[in-house]
Design a protein around this motif. Structure first.
Motif, PDB file in Angstrom:
ATOM      1  N   LEU A  89       0.831  -1.204   0.000  1.00 22.38           N
ATOM      2  CA  LEU A  89       0.000   0.000   0.000  1.00 22.38           C
ATOM      3  C   LEU A  89       0.866   1.256   0.000  1.00 22.38           C
ATOM      4  O   LEU A  89       0.537   2.256  -0.657  1.00 22.38           O
ATOM      5  N   GLN A  90       1.966   1.214   0.741  1.00 26.98           N
ATOM      6  CA  GLN A  90       2.890   2.354   0.730  1.00 26.98           C
ATOM      7  C   GLN A  90       3.462   2.559  -0.661  1.00 26.98           C
ATOM      8  O   GLN A  90       3.563   3.697  -1.146  1.00 26.98           O
ATOM      9  N   ARG A  93       0.784   4.097  -2.962  1.00 26.43           N
ATOM     10  CA  ARG A  93       0.607   5.544  -2.732  1.00 26.43           C
ATOM     11  C   ARG A  93       1.750   6.328  -3.364  1.00 26.43           C
ATOM     12  O   ARG A  93       1.531   7.411  -3.935  1.00 26.43           O
ATOM     13  N   ARG A  94       2.949   5.799  -3.262  1.00 25.32           N
ATOM     14  CA  ARG A  94       4.091   6.456  -3.905  1.00 25.32           C
ATOM     15  C   ARG A  94       3.925   6.474  -5.423  1.00 25.32           C
ATOM     16  O   ARG A  94       4.167   7.493  -6.070  1.00 25.32           O
ATOM     17  N   ARG A  96       1.198   6.402  -7.104  1.00 23.88           N
ATOM     18  CA  ARG A  96       0.149   7.370  -7.456  1.00 23.88           C
ATOM     19  C   ARG A  96       0.722   8.778  -7.521  1.00 23.88           C
ATOM     20  O   ARG A  96       0.440   9.534  -8.465  1.00 23.88           O
ATOM     21  N   ALA A  97       1.523   9.123  -6.527  1.00 24.16           N
ATOM     22  CA  ALA A  97       2.136  10.455  -6.510  1.00 24.16           C
ATOM     23  C   ALA A  97       3.073  10.644  -7.696  1.00 24.16           C
ATOM     24  O   ALA A  97       3.112  11.725  -8.310  1.00 24.16           O
ATOM     25  N   GLU A 130      -7.902   2.083  -3.385  1.00 26.44           N
ATOM     26  CA  GLU A 130      -7.941   3.422  -2.762  1.00 26.44           C
ATOM     27  C   GLU A 130      -6.556   4.051  -2.747  1.00 26.44           C
ATOM     28  O   GLU A 130      -6.390   5.252  -3.005  1.00 26.44           O
ATOM     29  N   ALA A 131      -5.505   3.236  -2.509  1.00 24.22           N
ATOM     30  CA  ALA A 131      -4.143   3.773  -2.446  1.00 24.22           C
ATOM     31  C   ALA A 131      -3.666   4.265  -3.802  1.00 24.22           C
ATOM     32  O   ALA A 131      -3.029   5.317  -3.901  1.00 24.22           O
ATOM     33  N   ILE A 132      -3.953   3.531  -4.853  1.00 31.76           N
ATOM     34  CA  ILE A 132      -3.462   3.907  -6.186  1.00 31.76           C
ATOM     35  C   ILE A 132      -4.436   4.836  -6.908  1.00 31.76           C
ATOM     36  O   ILE A 132      -4.068   5.503  -7.875  1.00 31.76           O
TER      37      ILE A 132
END
Length: 526
Positions: A89-90, A93-94, A96-97, A130-132
């Protein structure tokens, strides 16, 4: 947005058909100019790969993976590990950013065996989505096999054999023949899954692999054909093999290992602690524990099916996804020639010169009696596009620059002898025929291919003196062989190009094809 089928795969067939029906040239160009990304949630790693655009020859602009180990313990516990979920998940999220930073809107996210098999896989995919910030396609084993096969089709010229995609959780096998895919199967033989099922016993792992592979239908058709090995563990195995051979190219894609050599090397990896192996530093620390299990599966494939050779493919599911989105016309393009043309556009002093060289050398080779195979023609055409990509370097270093750029470029659909040919032609084009002996890649080429490299590079040296690598000149200054003579025709407007250096290069080319060089120049009109 495309709907999800019951097995978790987006159904794009109807939307793709409508898209193909209305695709225009302008639309295809716009689509190719927009970056695209794939996020691959695998059993061992979670990876983001971003590409310049949706092209026949893909050019990555960003590639990062996080070794999360989602598949660790799934065989024994039935669950994705909590620490692996946090890492994944971390990473998402990275990613995605990063996609926001790169302004990439076209993002496909896929998940494979670990999320498919774990009882908490659905809950993880909800959190991962949700994270991506994207819908996630959960690939079935059959779908994963299909996409791996499409990836190989996209990146290896006319493949014929069986594709084996080894991930952390599963092994997908599918037959390829004449561009058509046969029946595919998925087996629980991924590195992490096999290690867990065997309680880290390589002997037990060999028994499990042998039993699982015994009735695998695609392998029953493999004997005497190529086995296309896809996946990070097999690439790591091949990299280690390459280093131990002191191989002259550091290029994994299309690296070929004879079956007997592969079996012997796999057997070694099964018996010996990987940390004790020479050149083990070439393999990442995270991959090393899985080497023995990848070797076990490969050894059992070889025992069962006796393929002709093992061919490493750097292309797989991700590339297959993008290849699937191309129009039929785009798929039909030669990716090697397309990539060479793109490199000319980006790096040559005058894009378009390569097209002139192709037509000019077409006439030379057809008139000289130097018969070419289809493969030799496509290599020559690619070499024409690459002839001037190192011009910005200092003249003394253009040959070295050409070698580095071409030998190590992310070309696909070319084997290593062909890659050596392209690099050697460019080197000899700049440095002259006396530079050949010092090049280690020379040993990858057959005598015939080496001779063609000499002839083509000699012709390119003539063409450069005529045109200064500018388009528009070569179509007006034909070079053809006739009745034992090599004739360069210069009309009046180009008659002043005659020089001793030009004549010397024409003679050098004439000697290579057994013809007397003649320059026929029409007097210029003042």
């Amino acid at each position: 947005m495309a709907s999800l089928s019951r097995n978790g795969v987006r159904d794009r067939s109807s939307s793709r058909a409508r898209s193909d029906a209305v695709e225009t040239e302008a639309g295809a160009l716009s689509r190719a100019q927009r970056p695209v990304a794939i996020v691959d949630i695998g059993s061992n790693s979670v990876r983001l790969v971003a590409y310049v655009g949706l092209h026949r020859a893909l050019t990555p602009i960003f590639n990062e993976k996080a070794m999360c180990g989602l598949g660790r313990g799934v065989v024994t516990t039935g669950r994705l590990p909590e620490d692996a979920i946090r890492k994944a998940l971390q990473a998402l999220r990275r990613f995605r950013a990063l996609c926001e930073i790169m302004e990439i809107d076209d993002i496909e996210v896929i998940a494979t065996a670990a999320a498919r098999d774990a009882v908490n896989g659905a809950a993880f995919l909800t959190a991962a989505s949700e994270a991506i910030g994207r819908e996630i396609s959960l690939l079935s084993g059959r779908r994963e096999a299909e996409l791996s096969a499409l990836g190989v089709i996209s990146a290896i010229h006319e493949p014929d054999g069986v594709v084996g995609d080894l991930g952390g959780g599963s092994l997908e096998l599918i037959d390829l023949h004449g561009g058509a895919m046969g029946e595919g199967v998925t087996l629980p033989l991924g590195g992490l899954a096999l290690m867990d099922a065997a309680s880290r016993s390589t002997r037990q792992a060999a028994r499990i692999a042998r039993k699982a592979i015994e009735d695998a239908l695609p392998l029953q058709r493999l004997k005497g054909r190529a086995f296309y090995a896809v996946g990070g563990t097999w690439r790591a195995l091949a990299r280690l093999h390459m280093r131990q051979r002191n191989y002259p190219l550091d290029m994994m894609h299309n690296y070929r290992i004879p079956t007997s050599d592969a079996a012997e090397f796999a057997s070694l990896l099964e018996r010996v602690d990987s940390e004790a192996l020479a050149d083990i530093a070439a393999v990442s620390t995270a991959r090393r524990p899985l080497l023995a299990y990848g070797a076990i599966v490969l050894d059992e494939v070889i025992r069962k099916a006796r393929p002709k050779e093992i061919v490493i493919s750097a292309a797989g599911v991700r590339e297959g996804l993008l290849y699937e989105r191309l129009t039929p016309a785009e798929r039909a393009a030669d990716p090697l020639v397309a990539a060479a043309r793109e490199l000319e556009r980006a790096m040559a002093r005058a894009p378009g010169y390569g097209d002139d060289l192709i037509a000019w050398t077409d006439a030379l080779f057809s008139s000289s009696g130097l018969q070419e195979t289809e493969e030799e023609v496509r290599l020559r055409h690619a070499a024409c596009f690459l002839s001037d990509v190192s011009w910005r370097a200092h003249p003394d270093y253009r040959a070295n620059q050409a070698m580095n750029v071409i030998a190590n470029s992310a070309f696909v659909a070319v084997d290593h002898p062909g890659r050596a040919f392209l690099a050697l032609v460019a080197v000899l084009r700049h440095a002259g025929p006396d530079s050949e002996g010092a090049l280690p890649v020379r040993g990858l080429m057959s005598p015939r291919l080496l001779e063609r490299a000499r002839v083509l590079s000699a012709a390119l040296r003539v063409g450069y003196l005529l045109s200064a690598a500018m388009p528009g000149v070569l179509p007006l200054t034909p070079l053809v062989a006739s009745d034992g003579r090599l004739i360069l025709s210069l009309p009046g407007e180009f008659a002043d190009l005659v020089s001793e250096r030009l004549a010397s290069r024409c003679k050098a080319l004439g000697r290579l094809i057994g013809a007397e060089a003649v320059i026929e120049a029409t007097a210029s009109v003042v």
